[in-house]
Design a protein around this motif. Structure first.
Motif, PDB file in Angstrom:
ATOM      1  N   ILE A   3       0.848  -1.191   0.000  1.00 40.96           N
ATOM      2  CA  ILE A   3       0.000   0.000   0.000  1.00 40.96           C
ATOM      3  C   ILE A   3       0.884   1.242   0.000  1.00 40.96           C
ATOM      4  O   ILE A   3       1.742   1.394   0.864  1.00 40.96           O
ATOM      5  CB  ILE A   3      -0.926   0.021   1.226  1.00 40.96           C
ATOM      6  CG1 ILE A   3      -1.841  -1.205   1.224  1.00 40.96           C
ATOM      7  CG2 ILE A   3      -1.743   1.306   1.266  1.00 40.96           C
ATOM      8  CD1 ILE A   3      -2.606  -1.397   2.518  1.00 40.96           C
ATOM      9  N   SER A   4       0.660   2.112  -0.979  1.00 42.22           N
ATOM     10  CA  SER A   4       1.406   3.375  -1.037  1.00 42.22           C
ATOM     11  C   SER A   4       0.719   4.442  -0.190  1.00 42.22           C
ATOM     12  O   SER A   4       1.371   5.181   0.528  1.00 42.22           O
ATOM     13  CB  SER A   4       1.515   3.871  -2.473  1.00 42.22           C
ATOM     14  OG  SER A   4       2.213   2.944  -3.263  1.00 42.22           O
ATOM     15  N   TYR A   5      -0.615   4.502  -0.314  1.00 47.09           N
ATOM     16  CA  TYR A   5      -1.389   5.465   0.457  1.00 47.09           C
ATOM     17  C   TYR A   5      -2.864   5.136   0.358  1.00 47.09           C
ATOM     18  O   TYR A   5      -3.268   4.277  -0.427  1.00 47.09           O
ATOM     19  CB  TYR A   5      -1.125   6.904   0.000  1.00 47.09           C
ATOM     20  CG  TYR A   5      -1.528   7.205  -1.428  1.00 47.09           C
ATOM     21  CD1 TYR A   5      -2.774   7.732  -1.719  1.00 47.09           C
ATOM     22  CD2 TYR A   5      -0.651   6.988  -2.490  1.00 47.09           C
ATOM     23  CE1 TYR A   5      -3.150   8.020  -3.013  1.00 47.09           C
ATOM     24  CE2 TYR A   5      -1.014   7.275  -3.784  1.00 47.09           C
ATOM     25  CZ  TYR A   5      -2.262   7.792  -4.049  1.00 47.09           C
ATOM     26  OH  TYR A   5      -2.637   8.064  -5.339  1.00 47.09           O
ATOM     27  N   CYS A   6      -3.663   5.798   1.180  1.00 47.51           N
ATOM     28  CA  CYS A   6      -5.113   5.663   1.103  1.00 47.51           C
ATOM     29  C   CYS A   6      -5.700   7.050   0.896  1.00 47.51           C
ATOM     30  O   CYS A   6      -5.059   8.057   1.181  1.00 47.51           O
ATOM     31  CB  CYS A   6      -5.679   5.009   2.352  1.00 47.51           C
ATOM     32  SG  CYS A   6      -5.575   6.005   3.839  1.00 47.51           S
ATOM     33  N   GLU A  19      -0.569   2.793  -6.373  1.00 48.54           N
ATOM     34  CA  GLU A  19      -0.356   3.700  -7.499  1.00 48.54           C
ATOM     35  C   GLU A  19      -0.522   3.021  -8.855  1.00 48.54           C
ATOM     36  O   GLU A  19      -0.348   3.646  -9.879  1.00 48.54           O
ATOM     37  CB  GLU A  19       0.996   4.408  -7.383  1.00 48.54           C
ATOM     38  CG  GLU A  19       1.071   5.263  -6.130  1.00 48.54           C
ATOM     39  CD  GLU A  19       2.373   6.011  -5.993  1.00 48.54           C
ATOM     40  OE1 GLU A  19       2.972   6.361  -7.025  1.00 48.54           O
ATOM     41  OE2 GLU A  19       2.783   6.237  -4.837  1.00 48.54           O
ATOM     42  N   GLU A  20      -0.872   1.723  -8.846  1.00 47.78           N
ATOM     43  CA  GLU A  20      -1.212   1.027 -10.076  1.00 47.78           C
ATOM     44  C   GLU A  20      -2.638   0.499  -9.995  1.00 47.78           C
ATOM     45  O   GLU A  20      -3.395   0.597 -10.949  1.00 47.78           O
ATOM     46  CB  GLU A  20      -0.243  -0.124 -10.334  1.00 47.78           C
ATOM     47  CG  GLU A  20      -0.468  -0.818 -11.664  1.00 47.78           C
ATOM     48  CD  GLU A  20       0.570  -1.897 -11.955  1.00 47.78           C
ATOM     49  OE1 GLU A  20       0.389  -2.603 -12.957  1.00 47.78           O
ATOM     50  OE2 GLU A  20       1.545  -2.030 -11.196  1.00 47.78           O
ATOM     51  N   TYR A  21      -2.988  -0.052  -8.855  1.00 46.26           N
ATOM     52  CA  TYR A  21      -4.321  -0.583  -8.608  1.00 46.26           C
ATOM     53  C   TYR A  21      -4.886   0.054  -7.349  1.00 46.26           C
ATOM     54  O   TYR A  21      -4.135   0.429  -6.446  1.00 46.26           O
ATOM     55  CB  TYR A  21      -4.283  -2.103  -8.414  1.00 46.26           C
ATOM     56  CG  TYR A  21      -3.722  -2.854  -9.587  1.00 46.26           C
ATOM     57  CD1 TYR A  21      -4.490  -3.048 -10.726  1.00 46.26           C
ATOM     58  CD2 TYR A  21      -2.427  -3.341  -9.563  1.00 46.26           C
ATOM     59  CE1 TYR A  21      -3.976  -3.736 -11.816  1.00 46.26           C
ATOM     60  CE2 TYR A  21      -1.897  -4.037 -10.648  1.00 46.26           C
ATOM     61  CZ  TYR A  21      -2.683  -4.227 -11.776  1.00 46.26           C
ATOM     62  OH  TYR A  21      -2.170  -4.899 -12.844  1.00 46.26           O
ATOM     63  N   ALA A  22      -6.222   0.140  -7.284  1.00 50.09           N
ATOM     64  CA  ALA A  22      -6.885   0.679  -6.090  1.00 50.09           C
ATOM     65  C   ALA A  22      -8.024  -0.260  -5.705  1.00 50.09           C
ATOM     66  O   ALA A  22      -8.646  -0.887  -6.558  1.00 50.09           O
ATOM     67  CB  ALA A  22      -7.432   2.079  -6.365  1.00 50.09           C
TER      68      ALA A  22
END
Length: 42
Positions: A3-6, A19-22
């Protein structure tokens, strides 16, 4: 998936991303935030 961020969208839904999938989630394990609008079951 790392997880990069929410983020919370304008509808109150919480999303986590790499940053590629959410994915929409009810709770972010990265920061501990709880969604205002929960994921609806089908």
């Amino acid at each position: 998936m790392a997880i990069s961020y929410c983020y919370e969208d304008t509808d109150g839904k919480l999303w986590i991303t790499n940053e590629e999938y959410a994915s929409q989630v009810n709770f972010c394990p990265y920061c501990g935030y709880t969604a205002k609008v929960e994921v609806k079951e089908k």
